[in-house]
Design a protein around this motif. Structure first.
Motif, PDB file in Angstrom:
ATOM      1  N   PHE B 102       0.828  -1.206   0.000  1.00 58.11           N
ATOM      2  CA  PHE B 102       0.000   0.000   0.000  1.00 58.11           C
ATOM      3  C   PHE B 102       0.866   1.262   0.000  1.00 58.11           C
ATOM      4  CE2 PHE B 102      -2.371  -3.375   2.032  1.00 58.11           C
ATOM      5  CZ  PHE B 102      -3.639  -3.263   1.513  1.00 58.11           C
ATOM      6  N   ASN B 106       0.861   0.666   5.720  1.00 59.34           N
ATOM      7  CA  ASN B 106      -0.092  -0.119   6.509  1.00 59.34           C
ATOM      8  C   ASN B 106       0.558  -1.238   7.294  1.00 59.34           C
ATOM      9  OD1 ASN B 106      -1.692   1.527   4.999  1.00 59.34           O
ATOM     10  ND2 ASN B 106      -3.123  -0.041   4.342  1.00 59.34           N
ATOM     11  N   LEU B 107       1.756  -0.993   7.820  1.00 62.18           N
ATOM     12  CA  LEU B 107       2.359  -1.989   8.711  1.00 62.18           C
ATOM     13  C   LEU B 107       1.573  -2.007  10.015  1.00 62.18           C
ATOM     14  CD1 LEU B 107       6.109  -1.192   8.032  1.00 62.18           C
ATOM     15  CD2 LEU B 107       4.820  -3.179   7.250  1.00 62.18           C
ATOM     16  N   PHE B 108       1.676  -3.106  10.752  1.00 62.00           N
ATOM     17  CA  PHE B 108       0.965  -3.206  12.021  1.00 62.00           C
ATOM     18  C   PHE B 108       1.844  -2.591  13.113  1.00 62.00           C
ATOM     19  CE2 PHE B 108      -0.382  -7.163   9.658  1.00 62.00           C
ATOM     20  CZ  PHE B 108      -1.517  -6.574   9.129  1.00 62.00           C
ATOM     21  N   PRO B 109       1.420  -1.452  13.685  1.00 58.11           N
ATOM     22  CA  PRO B 109       2.325  -0.713  14.568  1.00 58.11           C
ATOM     23  C   PRO B 109       2.599  -1.419  15.892  1.00 58.11           C
ATOM     24  CG  PRO B 109       0.148   0.283  14.571  1.00 58.11           C
ATOM     25  CD  PRO B 109       0.132  -0.770  13.512  1.00 58.11           C
ATOM     26  N   HIS B 110       1.747  -2.372  16.269  1.00 54.83           N
ATOM     27  CA  HIS B 110       1.939  -3.036  17.562  1.00 54.83           C
ATOM     28  C   HIS B 110       2.820  -4.262  17.444  1.00 54.83           C
ATOM     29  CE1 HIS B 110      -1.258  -5.106  15.518  1.00 54.83           C
ATOM     30  NE2 HIS B 110      -1.220  -6.097  16.384  1.00 54.83           N
ATOM     31  N   MET B 111       3.311  -4.537  16.242  1.00 53.50           N
ATOM     32  CA  MET B 111       4.144  -5.723  16.048  1.00 53.50           C
ATOM     33  C   MET B 111       5.534  -5.303  15.579  1.00 53.50           C
ATOM     34  SD  MET B 111       1.769  -8.309  13.915  1.00 53.50           S
ATOM     35  CE  MET B 111       0.148  -8.789  14.477  1.00 53.50           C
ATOM     36  N   TYR B 152      10.162  -1.736  15.978  1.00 55.56           N
ATOM     37  CA  TYR B 152       8.770  -1.449  15.667  1.00 55.56           C
ATOM     38  C   TYR B 152       8.733  -0.512  14.469  1.00 55.56           C
ATOM     39  CZ  TYR B 152       7.209  -3.818  19.807  1.00 55.56           C
ATOM     40  OH  TYR B 152       6.932  -4.786  20.713  1.00 55.56           O
ATOM     41  N   ASP B 154       7.275   2.184  13.548  1.00 50.91           N
ATOM     42  CA  ASP B 154       7.335   3.639  13.690  1.00 50.91           C
ATOM     43  C   ASP B 154       8.752   4.161  13.880  1.00 50.91           C
ATOM     44  OD1 ASP B 154       4.688   3.682  13.387  1.00 50.91           O
ATOM     45  OD2 ASP B 154       4.169   4.155  15.462  1.00 50.91           O
ATOM     46  N   ARG B 168       6.694  -8.200   3.764  1.00 51.91           N
ATOM     47  CA  ARG B 168       5.494  -8.821   4.319  1.00 51.91           C
ATOM     48  C   ARG B 168       4.617  -9.376   3.202  1.00 51.91           C
ATOM     49  NH1 ARG B 168       1.221  -5.170   7.613  1.00 51.91           N
ATOM     50  NH2 ARG B 168       0.905  -4.329   5.524  1.00 51.91           N
ATOM     51  N   ALA B 169       4.522  -8.616   2.096  1.00 49.17           N
ATOM     52  CA  ALA B 169       3.640  -9.041   1.007  1.00 49.17           C
ATOM     53  C   ALA B 169       4.183 -10.258   0.253  1.00 49.17           C
ATOM     54  CB  ALA B 169       3.403  -7.886   0.033  1.00 49.17           C
TER      55      ALA B 169
END
Lengths: 295, 264
Positions: B102, B106-111, B152, B154, B168-169
């Motif tokens: 994207f 759109n990475l998952f910020p909590h991981m 992380y 961020d 990731r993709a």
């Protein structure tokens, strides 16, 4: 692969000496801090002095002190209030756990999409609407006196259990709304990213949405837990002897309100560490994920 | 991931000549706005298709439809010859075969970076944690992100985040990779590192559809270029043909506007 990262290696500082500008800036900041501290100390002292004078010089102070701040009654009440407090704490632990689990469940049910889940969604919504609006005290009265009146066999008449049940009903509705707000605050792009990886909607909820949602609502959840802790006192409506009721027994026997003050201070003393603990948790989670800054 | 896993396109045999992705008369509207109109497209295996066109021309919507993040109103989309717009199909199973990158990462910020990459292999493809993590680390290594596994998102630069998103993709070895304006949110000096990664994926045989504003890159990397205008594929051909000798007036206008803006 052609891409290589320049790692974040610190350049050796060599012979850096702070410039006069920096030293002046730091002197100014220290002076400003000292001045702010002095102003705060002075204004606090003045405010406290005014309050104390107002109260102590009031015409009814002597009488009030004897009625509300009586050392004899404080000593007399403390063990009984602490006994009662044990009930409050047990109620808080059990109801708190039930409320968190049930609230999360209801919140998730309310976010289910599609016509298949309409009845589930509608029921969950109706439940939240009803119990969020119903005054807690009425809910407890209904439960403590209404359920025994049905004379159902095998159903308890214990005011503690029935009162706890009423607390769970009401607080689950509050907490469900807090969780739902958290779930809806997670940006749709997060869901899109998870689904594009092939995660099912349940997996997306479990691994991507809920972890972020729960982190965000920890402070408001704690707020509800503190509120629940105080409201555990309302089970005394049915005759259970908790900290507040224990104080009330002494107060109404001896016409001295000191036990109420004792009970009140104990409640405050319990919530403060709980609040600090959550602040610490929230700060730790933020520090781990994000970059810092000055504002 | 073994080092040649990306290069061996298909894990399952294909009917010969069947394109990986095929769109037939696709129509998509939002309310009264027609976003895609009678769109037809074929994306052969191991080829790169670039979608160009002004903002709002339908590039992103086309990609979202191809990944079933949006339902089409009419027409059909085929993945490896199978109609994925059939409502009876298992949509999750389709998305498992398609990777998406994207614009906003759109990475998952909590991981952590590692958990971001291993989430789908572990939870969707049931790869054991050890193997998923070993493969993710190899992938990070190849994308120039060794040593970032425990960070992380961020804490990373935009270019690094986008490379993690690409990792990731592709960690699930998708049949098709969709890239939606993946450099649009990046500072100019970070664009290059992301484009280099995409170029490497092409060399390894990844089938890709790329919506982009990077015309030089599209010209360089794409086997096929589609110019979208108001939801229609107005012009389609090899990169040299569309950029060198555009047949349509609107394509020429679009390209000359970019030239004036110094983007071509």
């Amino acid at each position: 692969m052609t891409v290589r990262d320049e790692q974040d290696e610190a350049v050796p500082d060599g012979t850096y000496e702070p410039s006069p500008r920096r030293l002046a800036r730091e002197r100014y900041r220290r002076a400003r801090t000292r001045r702010a501290f002095a102003v705060a100390a002075a204004s606090s002292t003045v405010t406290a002095a005014v309050l104390v004078t107002l109260i102590v010089e009031s015409p009814g102070w002597q009488r009030t002190r004897d009625t509300f701040l009586n050392a004899h009654y404080a000593r007399l009440a403390l063990p009984k209030v602490l006994d009662g407090l044990w009930l409050n704490l047990r109620l808080l632990a059990v109801c708190g756990a039930v409320v968190l689990v049930a609230g999360l469940l209801i919140a998730v049910l309310r976010t289910l999409r599609g016509p298949v889940f309409f009845p589930v969604r509608a029921l969950a919504t109706a439940y939240v609407d009803f119990f969020r609006g119903l005054p807690l005290i009425i809910c407890i009265l209904m439960s403590v006196f209404g359920i025994p009146a049905l004379r159902l066999s095998g159903v308890t008449n214990d005011p503690v259990l029935l009162g706890g049940f009423a607390l769970c009903l009401t607080y689950t509705a509050y907490v469900a709304e807090v969780f739902r707000a958290g779930i809806e605050s997670v940006h749709p792009s997060q869901r899109a990213a998870a689904r594009s990886l092939g995660l099912t909607s349940a997996q997306t909820m479990r691994h991507v949405v809920l972890p972020q949602a729960v982190r965000r609502v920890v402070p408001p959840l704690l707020n509800d837990l503190v509120s629940l802790q105080k409201d555990t006192g309302l089970v005394s409506i049915g005759g259970a002897v908790d900290a507040v009721y224990a104080a009330q027994i002494i107060a109404s026997r001896d016409f001295n309100y000191t036990p109420y003050v004792v009970a009140g201070l104990i409640f405050v003393a319990i919530t403060i560490p709980l609040t600090r603990f959550t602040d610490w948790i929230a700060a730790r989670m933020n520090g781990r994920q994000a970059q810092g800054g000055t504002v | 991931m073994t080092s040649d896993a990306l290069s061996k396109g298909s894990p399952w045999p294909l009917p010969s000549g069947e394109p990986v992705l095929r769109l037939e008369a696709v129509r998509k509207t939002y309310g009264s706005a027609v976003v895609l109109r009678d769109v037809a497209l074929e994306v052969p295996a191991h080829s790169v298709t670039a979608l160009i066109g002004a903002s709002g021309s339908g590039k992103s919507t086309l990609l979202r439809c191809a990944n079933l993040l949006e339902d089409v109103d009419d027409g059909a989309i085929f993945l490896d010859g199978e109609e994925i717009t059939d409502p009876r199909i298992d949509q999750d199973a389709v998305r498992r075969r398609i990777g998406v990158v994207f614009q906003a990462y759109n990475l998952f910020p909590h991981m952590t970076v590692l958990d971001n990459i291993t989430l789908a292999p572990r939870r969707v493809h049931k790869v054991p944690r050890d193997r998923a993590e070993t493969e993710a680390r190899e992938l990070l290594d190849r994308l120039g992100l060794a040593g970032r596994a425990g960070e992380y998102p961020d804490r990373l630069s935009g270019g690094q985040q986008q490379r993690v998103a690409i990792a990731r993709a592709v960690a699930t070895r998708p049949r098709l990779l969709l890239l939606d304006e993946v450099t649009a949110a990046l500072d100019p000096e970070l664009v290059g590192e992301v484009l280099a990664v995409i170029r490497d994926l092409k060399d390894e045989g990844m089938t890709m559809v790329i919506a982009t504003h990077e015309m030089a890159f599209a010209r360089d990397v794409a086997d096929q270029v589609c110019f979208l205008d108001a939801g229609v594929i107005l012009e389609r051909g090899t990169a040299d043909r569309v950029f060198g000798a555009p047949a349509e007036q609107r394509t020429r206008d679009f390209l000359s506007r970019l030239t004036e803006a110094g983007r071509l």
